[in-house]
Write a protein that holds these residues in place. Structure first.
Motif, short mmCIF file in Angstrom:
data_model
loop_
_atom_site.label_atom_id
_atom_site.label_comp_id
_atom_site.label_asym_id
_atom_site.label_seq_id
_atom_site.Cartn_x
_atom_site.Cartn_y
_atom_site.Cartn_z
N MET A 1 2.50 -19.97 51.19
CA MET A 1 2.27 -21.10 52.06
C MET A 1 3.04 -22.29 51.49
SD MET A 1 -0.59 -21.75 54.45
CE MET A 1 -1.42 -23.22 54.91
N GLY A 2 2.39 -23.20 50.82
CA GLY A 2 3.09 -24.36 50.27
C GLY A 2 2.28 -25.61 50.47
N MET A 3 2.88 -26.70 50.06
CA MET A 3 2.21 -28.00 50.16
C MET A 3 2.58 -28.65 51.50
SD MET A 3 2.58 -29.36 46.24
CE MET A 3 4.36 -29.54 46.33
N LEU A 4 1.62 -28.66 52.41
CA LEU A 4 1.85 -29.17 53.74
C LEU A 4 1.31 -30.59 53.87
CD1 LEU A 4 0.78 -26.01 55.76
CD2 LEU A 4 3.05 -26.61 54.92
N GLY A 5 2.09 -31.45 54.54
CA GLY A 5 1.68 -32.82 54.75
C GLY A 5 1.12 -33.02 56.15
N GLU A 34 -10.52 -31.05 64.29
CA GLU A 34 -11.21 -30.16 65.25
C GLU A 34 -12.02 -30.97 66.25
OE1 GLU A 34 -13.49 -27.36 62.95
OE2 GLU A 34 -11.68 -26.49 62.05
N ALA A 35 -12.53 -32.12 65.82
CA ALA A 35 -13.34 -32.97 66.70
C ALA A 35 -12.47 -33.82 67.63
CB ALA A 35 -14.24 -33.88 65.88
N GLY A 36 -11.15 -33.75 67.47
CA GLY A 36 -10.26 -34.44 68.40
C GLY A 36 -9.54 -35.65 67.85
N ASN A 37 -9.70 -35.96 66.56
CA ASN A 37 -8.93 -37.07 65.99
C ASN A 37 -7.44 -36.72 66.07
OD1 ASN A 37 -11.63 -37.62 64.95
ND2 ASN A 37 -10.63 -39.13 63.64
N PRO A 38 -6.63 -37.64 66.56
CA PRO A 38 -5.19 -37.37 66.63
C PRO A 38 -4.62 -37.12 65.24
CG PRO A 38 -5.76 -39.28 67.96
CD PRO A 38 -6.97 -38.94 67.15
N SER A 39 -3.70 -36.18 65.17
CA SER A 39 -3.08 -35.85 63.89
C SER A 39 -1.62 -35.52 64.10
CB SER A 39 -3.80 -34.68 63.22
OG SER A 39 -3.66 -33.51 64.00
N TYR A 40 -0.88 -35.55 63.01
CA TYR A 40 0.54 -35.21 63.03
C TYR A 40 0.85 -34.42 61.77
CZ TYR A 40 5.52 -35.52 62.55
OH TYR A 40 6.82 -35.19 62.35
N GLU A 41 1.44 -33.25 61.92
CA GLU A 41 1.82 -32.42 60.79
C GLU A 41 3.30 -32.57 60.52
OE1 GLU A 41 0.49 -28.36 60.87
OE2 GLU A 41 -1.41 -28.94 61.80
N ILE A 42 3.62 -33.05 59.33
CA ILE A 42 5.01 -33.17 58.91
C ILE A 42 5.43 -31.90 58.18
CG2 ILE A 42 4.53 -34.33 56.73
CD1 ILE A 42 7.05 -36.10 57.39
N ASP A 43 4.47 -31.01 58.00
CA ASP A 43 4.70 -29.72 57.36
C ASP A 43 5.21 -29.92 55.94
OD1 ASP A 43 4.49 -26.91 57.45
OD2 ASP A 43 6.57 -26.69 58.08
N LYS A 44 6.36 -29.35 55.60
CA LYS A 44 6.86 -29.42 54.23
C LYS A 44 7.95 -30.48 54.03
CE LYS A 44 5.90 -24.60 53.29
NZ LYS A 44 6.43 -23.34 52.80
N LEU A 45 8.24 -31.29 55.03
CA LEU A 45 9.37 -32.21 54.92
C LEU A 45 9.01 -33.60 54.42
CD1 LEU A 45 11.56 -31.18 57.97
CD2 LEU A 45 11.89 -30.66 55.56
N TRP A 46 7.78 -33.81 54.00
CA TRP A 46 7.35 -35.13 53.52
C TRP A 46 8.15 -35.60 52.32
CZ3 TRP A 46 5.56 -34.30 48.62
CH2 TRP A 46 5.14 -33.00 48.33
N ASP A 47 8.42 -34.73 51.35
CA ASP A 47 9.16 -35.14 50.16
C ASP A 47 10.63 -35.40 50.50
OD1 ASP A 47 9.29 -35.80 47.42
OD2 ASP A 47 9.67 -33.74 46.80
N GLY A 48 11.20 -34.56 51.35
CA GLY A 48 12.59 -34.76 51.76
C GLY A 48 12.77 -36.06 52.52
N LEU A 136 19.06 -29.47 58.68
CA LEU A 136 18.12 -30.27 57.88
C LEU A 136 18.19 -31.74 58.25
CD1 LEU A 136 18.64 -28.49 54.46
CD2 LEU A 136 16.51 -28.53 55.80
N TRP A 137 19.40 -32.24 58.48
CA TRP A 137 19.56 -33.64 58.89
C TRP A 137 18.78 -33.89 60.19
CZ3 TRP A 137 20.58 -38.24 57.28
CH2 TRP A 137 20.88 -39.25 58.19
N HIS A 138 18.95 -33.01 61.14
CA HIS A 138 18.26 -33.18 62.43
C HIS A 138 16.74 -33.04 62.28
CE1 HIS A 138 21.83 -33.78 64.78
NE2 HIS A 138 22.38 -32.71 64.23
N GLU A 139 16.31 -32.13 61.42
CA GLU A 139 14.87 -31.97 61.18
C GLU A 139 14.27 -33.23 60.56
OE1 GLU A 139 13.45 -28.29 59.30
OE2 GLU A 139 15.40 -27.43 59.81
N LEU A 140 14.92 -33.78 59.56
CA LEU A 140 14.41 -35.00 58.91
C LEU A 140 14.40 -36.17 59.89
CD1 LEU A 140 16.15 -34.70 55.43
CD2 LEU A 140 13.68 -34.59 55.88
N LYS A 141 15.43 -36.29 60.66
CA LYS A 141 15.52 -37.37 61.66
C LYS A 141 14.41 -37.22 62.70
CE LYS A 141 19.11 -39.46 64.52
NZ LYS A 141 20.51 -39.35 64.97
N SER A 142 14.20 -36.00 63.15
CA SER A 142 13.14 -35.72 64.13
C SER A 142 11.76 -36.05 63.56
CB SER A 142 13.22 -34.26 64.57
OG SER A 142 12.17 -33.95 65.44
#
Length: 166
Positions: A1-5, A34-48, A136-142
């Motif tokens: 898995m890994g460290m997900l943000g 799960e209760a509906g609070n909005p969230s956003y997953e940056i997955d593994k790109l937080w450090d990059g 990777l450039w496009h992923e970070l920008k996105s």
């Protein structure tokens, strides 16, 4: 898995409750999502993303640096190192971060996008290969623009943001 943000919006009351909880913070955040609070997953790109914006790893947050705070938030929670990383940005701090993010010019950043620097600084995850440079450039920008939109929603909703890496 890994460290997900992951970023989660929370109300004032919820933030106060979280600050008083000594239980598993990740479990609490999962229940909020799960209760509906909005969230956003940056997955593994937080450090990059942090490295792209600041020139240093997210493991070295820069206090008072709005672009650093855009990735790792402002106030770090005091939890055990094995429990992950948790921090929050309060609603009244979002405007300054959003303003700094809107000043970022990716046309100016792109010539300095040096994947060898990502590798030599051990930026997580270990994906910074030359044959993936354009993707990777496009992923970070996105991810940057998605995070900016998330912060704008949080500010409009007068919500705080909690960031976690586990």
């Amino acid at each position: 898995m890994g460290m997900l943000g992951q970023y989660v919006m929370v109300s004032e009351d919820t933030l106060e409750q979280i600050m008083e909880i000594d239980d598993d913070l990740m479990d609490t955040l999962e229940k909020l999502i799960e209760a509906g609070n909005p969230s956003y997953e940056i997955d593994k790109l937080w450090d990059g993303l942090h490295f792209l914006l600041t020139g240093v790893s997210a493991s070295e947050p820069i206090e008072g640096h709005k672009l650093s705070e855009s990735v790792v938030c402002v106030h770090v929670f005091d939890v055990g190192e094995d429990d992950g990383f948790f921090a929050c940005t309060e609603q009244d701090e979002l405007a300054g971060i959003i303003q700094a993010m809107k000043q970022v010019d990716f046309d100016e950043l792109e010539p300095g996008f040096d994947l060898a620097a990502f590798r030599s600084n051990n930026i997580y995850p270990r994906i910074w290969e030359e044959n993936r440079k354009e993707a990777l450039w496009h992923e970070l920008k996105s991810e940057f623009y998605a995070l900016l939109a998330f912060y704008e929603k949080a500010m409009t909703a007068k919500q705080h943001v909690i960031f976690s890496v586990v």
